[in-house]
Write a protein that holds these residues in place. Structure first.
Motif, PDB file in Angstrom:
ATOM      1  N   PHE A  33      61.488  59.491 -17.403  1.00 51.51           N
ATOM      2  CA  PHE A  33      61.386  58.067 -17.084  1.00 51.51           C
ATOM      3  C   PHE A  33      62.398  57.719 -16.001  1.00 51.51           C
ATOM      4  O   PHE A  33      63.494  58.260 -15.972  1.00 51.51           O
ATOM      5  N   TYR A  35      64.339  54.243 -14.534  1.00 51.95           N
ATOM      6  CA  TYR A  35      64.619  52.821 -14.710  1.00 51.95           C
ATOM      7  C   TYR A  35      65.577  52.377 -13.603  1.00 51.95           C
ATOM      8  O   TYR A  35      66.389  53.142 -13.117  1.00 51.95           O
ATOM      9  N   GLN A  37      68.513  49.514 -12.909  1.00 54.04           N
ATOM     10  CA  GLN A  37      69.370  48.488 -13.509  1.00 54.04           C
ATOM     11  C   GLN A  37      69.974  47.652 -12.387  1.00 54.04           C
ATOM     12  O   GLN A  37      70.713  48.151 -11.541  1.00 54.04           O
ATOM     13  N   PHE A  91      68.478  54.929 -13.246  1.00 59.34           N
ATOM     14  CA  PHE A  91      68.658  55.819 -14.381  1.00 59.34           C
ATOM     15  C   PHE A  91      67.412  56.657 -14.596  1.00 59.34           C
ATOM     16  O   PHE A  91      66.289  56.161 -14.572  1.00 59.34           O
ATOM     17  N   SER A  95      62.552  62.614 -22.775  1.00 58.08           N
ATOM     18  CA  SER A  95      62.295  62.696 -24.214  1.00 58.08           C
ATOM     19  C   SER A  95      61.261  63.784 -24.489  1.00 58.08           C
ATOM     20  O   SER A  95      60.493  64.178 -23.624  1.00 58.08           O
ATOM     21  N   THR A 102      63.230  59.538 -29.250  1.00 60.82           N
ATOM     22  CA  THR A 102      64.448  58.989 -28.685  1.00 60.82           C
ATOM     23  C   THR A 102      64.476  59.360 -27.214  1.00 60.82           C
ATOM     24  O   THR A 102      64.233  60.506 -26.847  1.00 60.82           O
ATOM     25  N   ILE A 103      64.729  58.391 -26.379  1.00 64.13           N
ATOM     26  CA  ILE A 103      64.816  58.621 -24.941  1.00 64.13           C
ATOM     27  C   ILE A 103      66.286  58.737 -24.570  1.00 64.13           C
ATOM     28  O   ILE A 103      67.073  57.832 -24.876  1.00 64.13           O
ATOM     29  N   TYR A 104      66.658  59.839 -23.938  1.00 63.61           N
ATOM     30  CA  TYR A 104      68.043  60.115 -23.577  1.00 63.61           C
ATOM     31  C   TYR A 104      68.232  59.848 -22.083  1.00 63.61           C
ATOM     32  O   TYR A 104      67.434  60.294 -21.256  1.00 63.61           O
ATOM     33  N   PHE A 105      69.309  59.165 -21.768  1.00 65.81           N
ATOM     34  CA  PHE A 105      69.550  58.727 -20.397  1.00 65.81           C
ATOM     35  C   PHE A 105      70.613  59.556 -19.696  1.00 65.81           C
ATOM     36  O   PHE A 105      71.568  60.024 -20.335  1.00 65.81           O
ATOM     37  N   GLY A 106      70.445  59.692 -18.390  1.00 63.45           N
ATOM     38  CA  GLY A 106      71.491  60.252 -17.562  1.00 63.45           C
ATOM     39  C   GLY A 106      72.529  59.195 -17.234  1.00 63.45           C
ATOM     40  O   GLY A 106      72.437  58.052 -17.692  1.00 63.45           O
ATOM     41  N   GLU A 107      73.523  59.590 -16.435  1.00 65.99           N
ATOM     42  CA  GLU A 107      74.626  58.694 -16.103  1.00 65.99           C
ATOM     43  C   GLU A 107      74.288  57.745 -14.949  1.00 65.99           C
ATOM     44  O   GLU A 107      75.058  56.849 -14.660  1.00 65.99           O
TER      45      GLU A 107
ATOM     46  N   PHE B  34      65.386  50.242 -31.088  1.00 72.14           N
ATOM     47  CA  PHE B  34      66.507  51.077 -30.682  1.00 72.14           C
ATOM     48  C   PHE B  34      67.717  50.215 -30.318  1.00 72.14           C
ATOM     49  O   PHE B  34      67.564  49.085 -29.873  1.00 72.14           O
ATOM     50  N   TYR B  36      71.198  50.936 -27.867  1.00 76.71           N
ATOM     51  CA  TYR B  36      71.947  51.791 -26.956  1.00 76.71           C
ATOM     52  C   TYR B  36      73.253  51.088 -26.599  1.00 76.71           C
ATOM     53  O   TYR B  36      73.330  49.865 -26.598  1.00 76.71           O
ATOM     54  N   GLY B  43      76.103  55.969 -18.298  1.00 74.32           N
ATOM     55  CA  GLY B  43      74.721  55.783 -18.694  1.00 74.32           C
ATOM     56  C   GLY B  43      74.615  55.188 -20.085  1.00 74.32           C
ATOM     57  O   GLY B  43      75.615  54.845 -20.708  1.00 74.32           O
ATOM     58  N   LEU B  44      73.392  55.075 -20.550  1.00 79.81           N
ATOM     59  CA  LEU B  44      73.140  54.549 -21.887  1.00 79.81           C
ATOM     60  C   LEU B  44      73.288  55.658 -22.918  1.00 79.81           C
ATOM     61  O   LEU B  44      72.752  56.751 -22.745  1.00 79.81           O
ATOM     62  N   LYS B  49      68.024  54.160 -34.273  1.00 76.37           N
ATOM     63  CA  LYS B  49      66.650  53.675 -34.103  1.00 76.37           C
ATOM     64  C   LYS B  49      66.009  53.420 -35.461  1.00 76.37           C
ATOM     65  O   LYS B  49      66.388  54.042 -36.466  1.00 76.37           O
TER      66      LYS B  49
END
Lengths: 114, 114
Positions: A33, A35, A37, A91, A95, A102-107, B34, B36, B43-44, B49
């Protein structure tokens, strides 16, 4: 890898220049994904991929934004002819495919257009 | 279309006191919910959840959240706040139709006062 890796961390572009951001998802994750911000912390969904296929692109400003996820390569988000309003943190997230993922995000990659 | 509301932009809590960060949602059907957390220039990070089952969900760093279907709420709580909990907190929702994108609230800045 065990985390979503994004490069570069910071990018400065003059208005009208191209910007390209990269993302390596967590190993074994099928979905990616992107996104955006912006000011006031708003998260805007741009696009998602299932492996190398576009899954949902309803958030993409199609005129100047494009994205790819090719096999054996980092995913990329490219902005042609950047505008001042493209300044934001971008971002990437990944997942696995299962119900209630759960969706995990980068920095994030901080793009500044001047 | 789904939406998430975080009615408080800022929440201040004295260290050691219980904290609550509020979240309500609007979605057709039963969502996944969720929380975060975002630390400065980071990041997030996934906290917890709600998928199904027990309405009280426990997550990382001592946080928990309670799903209330009748009030369409998913408030984040912690019994005793730490200064290190100071950060930006985002509530998010996704649909139960597969690997759906997250829709985020606008975030709540939590400040723990020593």
């Amino acid at each position: 890898g065990e985390e979503v890796a994004q490069t570069p961390k910071h990018l400065v572009r003059g208005e009208g220049q191209k910007a390209k951001l990269y993302c390596a998802p967590i190993k074994g994750h099928s979905y990616v994904f992107w996104y955006q911000q912006v000011l006031k912390n708003e998260f805007k969904f741009l696009i998602s991929f299932q492996n190398e296929n576009v899954f949902d692109e309803t958030g993409m400003p199609k005129e100047r934004f494009s994205a790819k996820c090719l096999p054996n390569s980092p995913c990329s988000l490219e902005i042609q002819a950047t505008k001042l309003e493209d300044s934001a943190v971008y971002f990437c997230a990944s997942s696995q495919y299962y119900s209630g993922n759960t969706i995990y995000f980068g920095e994030g990659s901080w793009l500044t257009v001047v | 279309a789904q939406s998430v509301a975080q009615p408080e932009d800022q929440v201040n809590v004295a260290e050691g006191n219980p904290l609550t960060v509020k979240c309500t949602y609007s979605v057709s059907g039963n969502p996944y919910l969720f929380w975060y957390v975002q630390y400065p220039n980071r990041g997030l990070q996934f906290l917890l959840k709600y998928i199904t089952g027990d309405n009280l969900v426990k997550g990382s760093y001592g946080f928990e959240a309670e799903f209330n279907k009748s009030q369409t709420s998913f408030h984040l709580k912690k019994p005793s706040a730490l200064v290190s909990d100071s950060a930006l907190y985002f509530c998010a929702v996704s649909l139960r139709t597969g690997n759906e994108k997250l829709t985020f609230g606008t975030g709540t800045r939590l400040t723990i006062i020593p």
